[in-house]
Motif scaffolding. Structure first.
Motif, mmCIF file in Angstrom:
data_model
loop_
_atom_site.group_PDB
_atom_site.id
_atom_site.type_symbol
_atom_site.label_atom_id
_atom_site.label_comp_id
_atom_site.label_asym_id
_atom_site.label_seq_id
_atom_site.Cartn_x
_atom_site.Cartn_y
_atom_site.Cartn_z
ATOM 1 N N LEU A 139 0.833 -1.252 0.088
ATOM 2 C CA LEU A 139 -0.027 -0.007 0.141
ATOM 3 C C LEU A 139 0.809 1.270 0.152
ATOM 4 O O LEU A 139 0.578 2.252 -0.634
ATOM 5 N N PHE A 140 1.937 1.352 0.774
ATOM 6 C CA PHE A 140 2.628 2.768 1.017
ATOM 7 C C PHE A 140 4.073 2.557 0.287
ATOM 8 O O PHE A 140 4.650 3.760 0.163
ATOM 9 N N LEU A 141 4.392 1.499 0.199
ATOM 10 C CA LEU A 141 5.996 1.636 -0.496
ATOM 11 C C LEU A 141 5.803 0.510 -1.874
ATOM 12 O O LEU A 141 6.718 -0.339 -1.914
ATOM 13 N N PRO A 142 5.022 0.832 -2.696
ATOM 14 C CA PRO A 142 4.846 -0.168 -3.866
ATOM 15 C C PRO A 142 6.337 -0.279 -4.477
ATOM 16 O O PRO A 142 6.325 -1.366 -5.028
ATOM 17 N N LYS A 143 6.999 0.703 -4.303
ATOM 18 C CA LYS A 143 8.391 0.211 -5.049
ATOM 19 C C LYS A 143 9.372 -0.462 -4.212
ATOM 20 O O LYS A 143 10.589 -0.574 -4.699
ATOM 21 N N GLY A 144 9.080 -0.688 -3.155
ATOM 22 C CA GLY A 144 10.075 -1.190 -2.225
ATOM 23 C C GLY A 144 10.901 -0.175 -1.511
ATOM 24 O O GLY A 144 10.882 1.082 -1.991
ATOM 25 N N ILE A 145 11.740 -0.742 -0.433
ATOM 26 C CA ILE A 145 12.587 0.338 -0.083
ATOM 27 C C ILE A 145 13.409 1.111 -1.031
ATOM 28 O O ILE A 145 13.778 2.327 -1.042
ATOM 29 N N VAL A 146 14.422 0.465 -1.606
ATOM 30 C CA VAL A 146 15.492 0.592 -2.751
ATOM 31 C C VAL A 146 14.694 1.708 -3.874
ATOM 32 O O VAL A 146 15.233 2.749 -3.967
ATOM 33 N N GLY A 147 13.380 1.190 -4.189
ATOM 34 C CA GLY A 147 12.852 1.816 -5.292
ATOM 35 C C GLY A 147 12.147 3.384 -4.948
ATOM 36 O O GLY A 147 12.510 4.242 -5.631
ATOM 37 N N THR A 148 11.704 3.352 -3.615
ATOM 38 C CA THR A 148 11.283 4.615 -3.043
ATOM 39 C C THR A 148 12.340 5.437 -2.926
ATOM 40 O O THR A 148 12.412 6.909 -3.236
ATOM 41 N N VAL A 149 13.669 4.867 -2.326
ATOM 42 C CA VAL A 149 14.736 5.692 -1.846
ATOM 43 C C VAL A 149 15.329 6.431 -3.178
ATOM 44 O O VAL A 149 15.537 7.602 -3.452
ATOM 45 N N THR A 150 15.448 5.552 -4.271
ATOM 46 C CA THR A 150 16.154 6.168 -5.590
ATOM 47 C C THR A 150 15.118 7.174 -6.244
ATOM 48 O O THR A 150 15.865 8.041 -6.946
ATOM 49 N N ASP A 151 14.057 6.865 -6.075
ATOM 50 C CA ASP A 151 12.700 7.674 -6.597
ATOM 51 C C ASP A 151 13.085 9.218 -6.254
ATOM 52 O O ASP A 151 13.116 10.165 -6.779
ATOM 53 N N ASN A 152 13.247 9.450 -4.670
ATOM 54 C CA ASN A 152 13.210 10.408 -4.048
ATOM 55 C C ASN A 152 14.467 11.211 -4.593
ATOM 56 O O ASN A 152 14.631 12.246 -4.665
ATOM 57 N N TRP A 153 15.436 10.298 -4.458
ATOM 58 C CA TRP A 153 16.804 10.788 -4.871
ATOM 59 C C TRP A 153 16.868 11.416 -6.264
ATOM 60 O O TRP A 153 17.286 12.655 -6.508
ATOM 61 N N ALA A 154 16.204 10.753 -7.026
ATOM 62 C CA ALA A 154 15.928 11.252 -8.568
ATOM 63 C C ALA A 154 15.393 12.431 -8.422
ATOM 64 O O ALA A 154 15.529 13.714 -9.336
ATOM 65 N N LYS A 155 14.156 12.608 -7.558
ATOM 66 C CA LYS A 155 13.402 13.900 -7.634
ATOM 67 C C LYS A 155 14.304 14.833 -7.292
ATOM 68 O O LYS A 155 14.146 16.326 -7.805
ATOM 69 N N VAL A 156 14.993 14.776 -6.088
ATOM 70 C CA VAL A 156 15.743 15.745 -5.532
ATOM 71 C C VAL A 156 16.850 16.283 -6.415
ATOM 72 O O VAL A 156 17.012 17.393 -6.649
ATOM 73 N N SER A 157 17.598 15.330 -7.228
ATOM 74 C CA SER A 157 18.658 15.896 -8.109
ATOM 75 C C SER A 157 17.975 16.364 -9.404
ATOM 76 O O SER A 157 18.697 17.294 -10.068
#
Ligand SMILES: Nc1ncnc2c1ncn2[C@@H]1O[C@H](COP(=O)(O)OP(=O)(O)O)[C@@H](O)[C@H]1O
Ligand SMILES: [Mg+2]
Lengths: 248, 388
Positions: free
Chosen positions: B346-364
């Motif tokens: 429900l809350f982390l459909p891309k899993g831990i790594v997917g969520t982290v890299t997504d946010n990282w990509a957004k920031v950069s």
């Protein structure tokens, strides 16, 4: 024209889904190098005809021959594609989680086996071909974008680019102008005419301006079989065509 | 050809992962063997073994991610390949016992003497040799996967139907291995191992070596998975995952691609099982339990499907939590696991790594909003659909 000298030869092809006759004794012949436009109301069987040619649907009866001698009803999708028939779908289907560039790379004519792709390194000729196609479909500045982020029209063009990358003998193009603006439609028609210079093309479309600008022989499908065939002016004058299609 | 193929596997992220893994492979055995037991940084042997077990689970998760994350094949039967690799290793370890068994038979394992068998079954031949057993660790799961996949993929069984028959496969093996007359020790399985390659399996040094071997196997398989997923073949796999029939119309024979990764993946799971068995000291039919395969899928979902690193992180984290939980509240573990899966879906459909890299990509991306760089390679993670 005889079967032997044709590029694509459909004779008496019938397909039914749960008793519904989608194709009804359909016969159609495409000559090598020809471009043909197919029109007809929704549900006439245009897409089903492409399904039969590309191996997605097996006909209940009838013959389908490619290059005069190859019986397509005995082949599956992958081998039909390898024989040189490429297809653009009615609903644009590109690989959404790949970049535009990778979409073209996957489509490029190259050995298709798993061990060949595993050890494949992109060649200079391939890079050049991709650059050429990117330019042709006007997606050079979008080449690193995911295909998912393209507009509807851009996806249509990407799919045409993928079709060209395959370098097939015969292109089946299902409603390429759907969802496009008038200007885009015009460009698409010009692009297809360009492609038809050195490929055989079967194009399905609803847009009459588009069909007119192609200036090719038109086949009208209705309820799974050919209703009329000839120049656009000729078929437009046919009262049956007017009744089932144009007149509405 | 081979070098460029492997070279492709090594970019910055992969190097970071492999660097960390190497540090762990060196540090944990060193802190166990070189420091005195009362030193605050000493790693006790039980912890080395526990972490070694996590590494074998991480390898199992990696193999699941290769087929599920990249090719969309949701296997609910990978524990079967893991267990078969484990049995192959267990058979080798059984034959090393020799006359040290309870019955002292030089040839027959104890359970066969107990069943009044007087000859060794033919399929136990050769397992006294390590090289033969090691080969079987790869071949048995690989061959089973190949035959299974050949039929399943050729007849275009996919999606939920494929998942269900993989469950049936592991369940059938569970029932078969429970039978005493199969010759694999029935429900007790294979245990009481004495040594491996001449070294005492209980010795601290052997334990440390098994830990290191698990880490090295994980690292090598990670490199192979990276090389596969970053090759053109890897792109075809993702294409199959996202639009299978479109891939066929481009002329790719999808069943061959599926069969290729499926078989490779099963062999990796077999290696994981083979390294697991000497560390836990037993292999029994329980390893075929359908729930084990489902757990492996949950590890991958938690860590992030289609990222490889995520599979490893998910396996280690979930198993760490499991170790803690089963000690503190043993009866609640399954609820916690189920809850975790629901939460992640429900809350982390891309899993831990997917969520982290997504946010990282957004920031950069925000950082580089001005100077757009077309050279960035976007990720090829699947759309969030862990339950497909
Ligand atoms: N797989 C299918 N199952 C059942 N009916 C189908 C299937 N494919 C097409 N049809 C039906 O066949 C008819 C012809 O469809 P189609 O070939 O898509 O028409 P067109 O492309 O000319 O609009 C339609 O009535 C459609 O509902
Ligand atoms: Mg249609």
């Amino acid at each position: 024209m005889t079967r032997q000298t044709s590029l694509l030869y459909l004779d008496g092809v019938s397909v039914s889904f749960d008793g519904f006759q989608a194709l009804n004794e359909l016969s159609l012949v495409i000559a090598p190098g020809e471009m043909r436009a197919i029109i007809g109301p929704n549900g006439a069987g245009k897409t089903t005809m492409m399904d039969v040619i590309t191996g997605k649907t097996r006909p209940d009866t009838g013959d389908v021959y490619f290059d005069g001698v190859i019986d397509l009803t005995g082949e599956d999708e992958a081998s039909i594609a390898e024989l040189g028939i490429g297809r653009k779908f009615q609903k644009p289907t590109v690989f959404e989680s790949h970049t535009v560039r990778d979409n073209l790379d996957l489509a490029l004519k190259a050995p298709r086996g798993p061990f060949q792709t595993l050890f494949h390194t992109i060649t200079g000729a391939e890079t050049k071909q991709i650059a050429y196609l990117l330019d042709l479909i006007r997606l050079t500045d979008k080449q690193s974008e995911l295909a998912a982020n393209l507009s509807h029209g851009q996806k249509q063009w990407l799919e045409i680019g993928m079709l060209l990358a395959q370098d097939p003998k015969l292109l089946l193009v299902d409603e390429p102008a759907a969802g496009m603006t008038d200007a885009e439609t015009e460009e698409t028609a010009a692009l297809l005419k360009d492609i038809a210079e050195d490929h055989s093309v079967v194009v399905v479309e609803h847009d009459m301006t588009f069909i007119r600008s192609l200036e090719v022989k038109v086949t009208v499908l209705h309820e799974g079989s050919v209703l009329a065939e000839g120049s656009l002016d000729h078929v437009s004058a046919d009262p049956r065509v007017v009744e089932v299609y144009l007149g509405r | 050809m081979m070098t460029s193929f492997l070279f492709r596997a090594l970019d910055k992220n992969a190097a970071l992962f492999l660097g960390l893994l190497t540090a762990i492979i060196v540090a944990v055995p060193a802190l166990n063997l070189l420091l005195p037991p009362d030193h605050p940084l000493h790693v006790p042997t039980y912890a080395v073994t526990l972490m070694g077990k996590y590494l074998t689970y991480a390898l199992l998760a990696l193999s699941v991610d290769l087929v599920w994350g990249y090719c969309g094949i949701l296997s609910l039967g990978h524990a079967a390949f893991f267990a078969l690799g484990g049995y192959a290793m267990g058979m080798y370890l059984m034959r090393q016992i020799g006359t040290r068994g309870v019955y002292g038979d030089p040839l027959l394992p104890d359970f066969m003497v107990f069943l009044n068998w007087d000859t060794l079954p033919w399929y136990w031949y050769g397992f006294d040799m390590f090289w033969f057993a090691a080969l079987m660790v790869l071949l048995v799961p690989g061959l089973l996967a190949f035959i299974f996949g050949w039929f399943a993929f050729r007849s275009r069984v996919s999606g939920v139907y494929l998942s269900i028959i993989t469950q049936a496969l592991t369940y059938a093996l569970l029932l078969a291995f429970f039978r005493n007359d199969m010759g694999f020790g029935g429900n007790n399985g294979l245990t009481d191992f004495k040594d491996i390659l001449g070294f005492d399996v209980q010795a601290d040094t052997t334990r440390a070596a098994l830990f290191a071997a698990s880490g090295i196997a994980l690292g090598l398989c990670f490199i192979i998975c990276r090389a596969i997923t970053r090759s053109k073949l890897g792109k075809v796999l993702v294409a199959v995952r996202d639009a299978e029939s479109r891939t066929r119309f481009l002329g790719y024979r999808v069943e061959h691609y599926k069969l290729f990764v499926w078989t490779i993946s099963a062999m990796m799971a077999g290696i994981a099982g083979a390294l697991y068995v000497p560390q836990v000291g037993i292999i029994n039919p329980g390893e075929f339990a359908p729930a084990n395969s489902i757990e492996a899928v949950i590890w991958v979902a938690v860590g992030g499907r289609g990222t490889l690193v995520g599979a490893v992180i998910g396996a280690v984290l979930v198993n760490f939590a499991k170790t803690w939980f089963t000690a503190a509240f043993p009866e609640f573990w399954l609820f916690a696991l189920g809850g975790l899966f629901v939460f992640v879906t429900l809350f982390l459909p891309k899993g831990i790594v997917g969520t982290v890299t997504d946010n990282w990509a957004k920031v950069s991306r925000r950082k580089h909003a001005v100077d757009e760089r077309p050279g960035d390679t976007p990720s090829t993670r699947p759309a969030p659909n862990p339950a497909e």
